[in-house]
Write an enzyme that holds these catalytic residues in place. Structure first.
Site, PDB file in Angstrom:
ATOM      1  N   GLU A 129       1.390   6.332  -9.068  1.00 34.26           N
ATOM      2  CA  GLU A 129       2.314   6.859  -7.714  1.00 34.26           C
ATOM      3  C   GLU A 129       3.983   6.789  -7.886  1.00 34.26           C
ATOM      4  O   GLU A 129       4.559   7.457  -8.151  1.00 34.26           O
ATOM      5  CB  GLU A 129       1.888   6.060  -6.627  1.00 34.26           C
TER       6      GLU A 129
ATOM      7  N   SER B 275       0.958  -0.819   0.473  1.00 36.42           N
ATOM      8  CA  SER B 275       0.431   0.117  -0.327  1.00 36.42           C
ATOM      9  C   SER B 275       0.864   1.217  -0.284  1.00 36.42           C
ATOM     10  O   SER B 275       2.097   1.290  -0.029  1.00 36.42           O
ATOM     11  CB  SER B 275      -1.196  -0.063   0.898  1.00 36.42           C
ATOM     12  N   LYS B 276      -0.290   2.261   0.092  1.00 31.61           N
ATOM     13  CA  LYS B 276       0.380   3.675   0.658  1.00 31.61           C
ATOM     14  C   LYS B 276       1.999   3.464   0.783  1.00 31.61           C
ATOM     15  O   LYS B 276       2.950   4.272   1.115  1.00 31.61           O
ATOM     16  CB  LYS B 276       0.486   4.533   0.072  1.00 31.61           C
ATOM     17  N   ARG B 277       2.005   2.908   2.632  1.00 26.84           N
ATOM     18  CA  ARG B 277       2.369   2.995   3.437  1.00 26.84           C
ATOM     19  C   ARG B 277       3.852   2.834   3.075  1.00 26.84           C
ATOM     20  O   ARG B 277       5.551   2.937   3.830  1.00 26.84           O
ATOM     21  CB  ARG B 277       1.714   1.822   4.283  1.00 26.84           C
TER      22      ARG B 277
END
Ligand code: GLU
Length: 518
Positions: free
Chosen positions: A284, A274-276
């Site tokens: 992205e 994920s973005k984490r």
């Protein structure tokens, strides 16, 4: 390397003349790189087989937007443009059309209603009038008793009269699939073999909602059938509901496609990427300075390999070699360092200077390193960007690094830097000052465009000053670039140019003087 494909069935039965695969995203958010990987495998499978075996291979894009509550505006457009950025194209889909359209589920609702009616008529499905409150109470009760959540089949055996009475009273209802209570359901999976489920443990799931929209399960089966999909390739999260799909094909009297549930991409710490973990959506990665070629190359190897060794693949070589039989069923762990290495490899070895310059342009414009303008060779600073690209090609890892790495070539003034950098090892500020003053006195007579002559002159100057070459070169490098690392000193000075080198040496002298150490 063991042959992972040894005991698998062949993906393409000998008599199959055409393979048709689909990617069926729900427009609920930005495209995850796991989705991009699925699309790539679809394209490689369909188009690769067409290329190698001369059979037809078609890749279909279908939008699964039946869950209107989760619909996010703009995601379909974003998804299509990001896939095209990767160079992945579909043969049939919402914008390009095709013989099985429409390719957006919300425009196909009558197909699902018809199928649901057929299933009710044949006894494979039933209307369920349970209210949300009742379902909630059932769930809570099951939970209290430590039983798995589910539906208690309350409406499964309503008589036709009872159903009619409720319909006449205008009671809202859903349609549920009547799962057999005995026996087993087998999901044959190309990568995992047969997965067996006991029917008794399977729920009577909703296939048509009270608003008349289908659930995913009914819609996916109807569409895969009507769009003549031969291979259902999708994420492993759909395995638990695949028995319902198998049952639906059977109940509707349709031939089942071949299922291939692909490997998941895991974060380095386990769990979903994920973005984490520094980003997970295609956007992205694009904005993060990755080349589509490198991303594709990296994603191809997250679950597939040719021989366990070869690492660099172009789309062209992948199309030659990719087979579904060699896709692993085990999850693959995402490794950003490896991806970064691959991106750098592509920049360094597989892009031309010209290509690198063009790809850096939007990042340089965005960062304000160069003025706004067309992001191509007609930009007024294109030649300078090309020169910087030639010198930095082996140092750029991500395109996002270009503004910083190229700034001393492309901008007139240097950002402020620490005067201490000007002082070479084993020397002091006074030595650095003496060295740079000597440089300032000769530099206007040196032709920086002639790298060999420049080097000879500065080596001689080091001798005259009683310094090692490095002790003179370091202050010059830092004066010219504001940093201790750059491409070769003399090519760097040539690219920065006579005027800017002279004025930067003068500024470095002022900087040293301002330290009060000299
Ligand atoms: N709409 C589903 C999703 O977005 C697709 C699952 C499938 O490919 O069958 O995950």
């Amino acid at each position: 390397m063991t042959d992972i494909a040894a005991d698998r069935p062949r993906a393409i039965p000998a008599d199959m003349q055409e393979v048709r695969v689909r990617f069926a995203p729900s427009p609920t958010g930005s495209l995850h790189i796991g989705g991009a990987k699925l699309v790539m495998y679809d394209v490689l499978f369909a188009h690769g087989q067409a290329r190698r075996e001369g059979k037809r291979g078609t890749f279909v894009l279908r939008i699964e937007d039946t869950d209107q509550k989760r619909f996010v505006e703009g995601t379909v457009e974003n998804l299509m443009s990001e896939l095209r950025w990767l160079g992945l194209e579909w043969d049939e889909g919402p914008d390009v059309g095709g013989p099985c359209g429409p390719y957006v589920q919300s425009e196909r609702t009558h197909h699902y209603k018809e199928a649901a009616e057929q299933l009710i008529a044949s006894g494979h499905a039933y209307r369920c009038f349970c209210s949300p409150e009742r379902l909630k109470a059932v769930r809570e009760d099951l939970q209290k008793r430590g039983l798995p959540p589910g539906y208690d089949r309350h409406c499964r055996n309503l008589s036709p009269d009872q159903v009619q009475a409720k319909l006449d009273a205008g009671e809202s209802h859903v349609v549920r699939f009547r799962m057999p209570r005995e026996g087993e359901t087998i999901v044959p999976d190309l990568l995992r073999g047969d997965i067996t489920y006991e029917n008794e443990k399977l729920e009577d799931l909703v296939i048509l909602k009270s608003d008349g929209f289908p659930t995913y399960h009914l819609a996916v089966v109807v569409d895969d059938h009507e769009m003549q999909i031969t291979h259902v390739t999708r994420g492993p999260e759909w395995i638990p509901t695949a028995p319902l799909h198998v049952r639906l094909y059977d109940a509707l009297g349709w031939e089942m496609p071949i299922f291939a549930h692909m490997p998941l991409i895991l974060a380095p710490t386990g769990g979903k990427l994920s973005k984490r973990h520094g980003g997970a959506s295609l956007t992205e990665f694009r904005e993060g300075g990755y080349l589509p070629e490198a991303l594709l190359n990296y994603l191809a190897l997250l679950g597939w390999s040719l021989d366990g060794e070869t690492e660099i693949f172009t789309m062209d070589t992948l199309l030659e070699h990719f087979t579904l039989e060699r896709v692993s069923s085990s999850p693959a762990t995402f490794d950003r360092d490896k991806l970064d290495w691959m991106n750098q490899y592509w920049i360094n070895h597989l892009l031309t200077v010209d290509d690198l310059a063009t790809r850096c342009l939007p990042f340089l414009i965005d960062a304000g390193t160069i003025e706004d303008g067309p992001a191509d060779a007609t930009h007024p600073r294109y030649d300078d960007v090309e020169t910087a690209s030639a010198l930095l090609k082996d140092r750029v890892r991500l395109l996002t690094e270009a503004p910083d790495l190229m700034s001393y070539f492309l901008q007139d003034t240097l950002p402020d830097y620490d005067a201490a950098l000007l002082i070479p090892k084993k020397a002091d500020a006074a030595t650095a000052l003496r060295a740079l003053e000597a440089v300032a006195s000769v530099v206007s007579d040196v032709d920086l465009a002639d790298e060999e002559a420049t080097e000879a002159r500065f080596r001689a100057l080091a001798d005259e000053l009683g310094l090692k070459a490095g002790q003179l070169f370091m202050p010059i490098r830092v004066a010219a670039t504001g940093r201790t690392q750059s491409p070769g000193l003399f090519e760097t000075l040539r690219a920065i140019g006579q005027d800017r080198v002279e004025s930067r040496v003068a500024q470095a002298i002022d900087k040293l003087k301002a330290t009060n150490q000299v």
